[in-house]
Write an enzyme that holds these catalytic residues in place. Structure first.
Site, PDB file in Angstrom:
ATOM      1  N   GLY A 174       0.745  -1.181   0.031  1.00 29.33           N
ATOM      2  CA  GLY A 174       0.034  -0.159  -0.004  1.00 29.33           C
ATOM      3  C   GLY A 174       0.851   1.367   0.186  1.00 29.33           C
TER       4      GLY A 174
ATOM      5  N   ASP B  84      -8.296  -0.358   1.041  1.00 28.77           N
ATOM      6  CA  ASP B  84      -8.550   0.917   1.229  1.00 28.77           C
ATOM      7  C   ASP B  84      -8.734   1.729  -0.040  1.00 28.77           C
ATOM      8  OD1 ASP B  84      -8.635   0.498   4.054  1.00 28.77           O
ATOM      9  OD2 ASP B  84      -6.418   1.302   4.263  1.00 28.77           O
TER      10      ASP B  84
ATOM     11  N   GLY C  23     -11.025   1.143   6.893  1.00 28.72           N
ATOM     12  CA  GLY C  23     -10.684   2.331   6.248  1.00 28.72           C
ATOM     13  C   GLY C  23     -10.608   3.559   7.125  1.00 28.72           C
TER      14      GLY C  23
HETATM   15  O1  F6P Z   1      -4.812  -2.632   5.136  1.00 30.35           O
HETATM   16  C1  F6P Z   1      -5.409  -1.933   5.146  1.00 30.35           C
HETATM   17  C2  F6P Z   1      -6.310  -1.892   6.707  1.00 30.35           C
HETATM   18  O2  F6P Z   1      -7.166  -2.819   6.515  1.00 30.35           O
HETATM   19  C3  F6P Z   1      -7.131  -0.570   7.059  1.00 30.35           C
HETATM   20  O3  F6P Z   1      -8.261  -0.507   6.553  1.00 30.35           O
HETATM   21  C4  F6P Z   1      -7.039  -0.787   8.499  1.00 30.35           C
HETATM   22  O4  F6P Z   1      -7.161   0.472   9.323  1.00 30.35           O
HETATM   23  C5  F6P Z   1      -5.706  -1.433   8.999  1.00 30.35           C
HETATM   24  O5  F6P Z   1      -5.329  -2.111   7.648  1.00 30.35           O
HETATM   25  C6  F6P Z   1      -5.933  -2.394   9.865  1.00 30.35           C
HETATM   26  O6  F6P Z   1      -4.458  -2.726  10.273  1.00 30.35           O
HETATM   27  P1  F6P Z   1      -3.987  -3.958  11.034  1.00 30.35           P
HETATM   28  O7  F6P Z   1      -3.749  -5.104  10.377  1.00 30.35           O
HETATM   29  O8  F6P Z   1      -2.403  -3.415  11.309  1.00 30.35           O
HETATM   30  O9  F6P Z   1      -4.796  -4.188  12.210  1.00 30.35           O
END
Ligand code: F6P
Length: 357
Positions: A109, A134, A177
């Protein structure tokens, strides 16, 4: 030629489909090709780990969720900080050279692309592929993994709608998101949400409660609200992320969705419940759209590598696969514009964004 592949940041559906397509293209089109996988994203590169990927590794992974290479989050701000043995960036550059790579594919990303741009500036040959549920990467109409997440979230939202109707409830569905509301916006429209709350359009508690009350007064059986995890109250919009988190903790709030459900119940008397979709949206098999997109992006990235075109990230623009210079897109995000056609359309059929527009 020797090629490395890594997957970095939060996973999503379609990572394996991209890995497969890169592999198949290279095996088909490049002589004396050597392909290695770097485990755990940039973490593996920092540690200098890699292992060979053979034709059989690319078989049967098109529809497989997750990433066969595994992934990790490596914060961009730590990349250039001095540590024992040098900064993470200097370790990655040294390991890139030690591995004898001619090119590194970085599937990730916005954060992944920022680090990829640093590697490129340090002389590594890098090609990015835009991944994230996202859909917030600048320079591409769509990122891979997004459409699968829309499908999954829409199905979940539909199911929650039937139970909301049975119980005449207000139901808030929290969708992933943090910065960008694309997933919530598209899911909300596709699933028939009555209200959509996204970070780009701060909402007011009064507007939300008045909307719910009006629906109750009109005898509507339920109210369905799609809430992005990063949705903001109007007075929070002027604060930075850390300050917002501090204020919310001080006020004893956990998530915006839970807070809203409580406020709606207290203010309108309606029975409000919430559901957090969470990692459901990232896991599992990619939908057909994503399998096709991933295959095209991966194949194109490999073609650029074979041609010696580096320092770029591939993109889908107007349904054509193309590329952008990393220096042009790294550090930039793509947000929902409150004035965009899709938001105006949603408003035109009565969907509220919880503001006073
Ligand atoms: O990869 C994007 C995402 O899924 C976002 O939508 C979300 O806020 C975040 O990653 C969650 O991250 P983690 O896997 O670190 O909890």
């Amino acid at each position: 030629m020797k090629f490395g592949i890594l997957t970095s940041g939060g996973d999503c559906a379609g990572l394996n489909a991209v890995i497969r397509s890169i592999g198949l293209y290279l095996l088909q089109n490049v002589k004396d090709v050597e392909i290695v996988g770097i485990p755990d994203g940039y973490g593996g590169l920092i540690r200098g780990e890699s292992y060979p990927l053979k034709r059989e590794d690319f078989e049967d992974i098109l529809a497989l969720g997750g990433t066969i290479l595994r992934t990790s989050r490596q914060p961009f701000k730590k990349m250039t900080v001095a540590e024992e043995g040098g900064s993470r960036l200097s370790k990655m550059v040294a390991n890139y050279k030690k591995m004898g790579l001619d090119c590194l594919f970085t599937l990730g990303g916005a954060g992944t692309h920022k680090t990829a741009a640093l590697l490129s500036m340090e002389g590594c040959n890098v090609i990015g592929v835009p991944k994230t549920i996202d859909n917030d990467i600048y320079g591409t109409d769509v990122t891979f993994g997004f459409q699968t997440a829309v499908e999954v979230a829409t199905e979940a939202f539909d199911r929650i709608t039937t139970t909301a109707r049975s119980h005449s409830r207000v139901m808030l569905v929290e969708i992933m998101g943090n910065k960008a509301g694309w997933l919530t916006l598209q899911t909300g429209i596709a699933a028939g949400a009555h209200m959509i709350l996204i970070p780009e359009i701060p909402f007011s508690l009064d507007a939300v409660c008045n909307f719910v009350r009006a629906r109750l007064d009109a005898g509507e059986s339920c109210t369905m609200i799609a809430v992005a995890e990063g949705a903001l109250l109007d007075y929070e919009a002027k604060f930075k992320k850390d300050q917002r988190a501090f204020i919310r903790t001080e006020q004893g709030e956990t998530t915006v969705t839970r807070h809203l459900a409580e406020v709606i119940t207290q203010t309108t008397g309606a029975e409000a419940r919430y559901s957090v979709l969470g990692y459901l949206q990232r896991g599992g098999t990619p939908c057909a759209y994503d399998r096709l997109l991933c295959s095209r992006l991966g194949g194109y990235a490999a073609r650029l590598a074979a041609q010696g075109r580096f320092g770029v990230t591939v993109a889908s623009v107007g349904n054509k696969i193309t590329f952008n210079a990393l220096t042009e897109i790294a550090g930039k995000y793509k947000f929902v514009s409150p004035a965009s056609e899709i938001v105006r359309f949603a408003r035109s059929i009565g969907i509220s964004f919880g503001d006073n527009a």
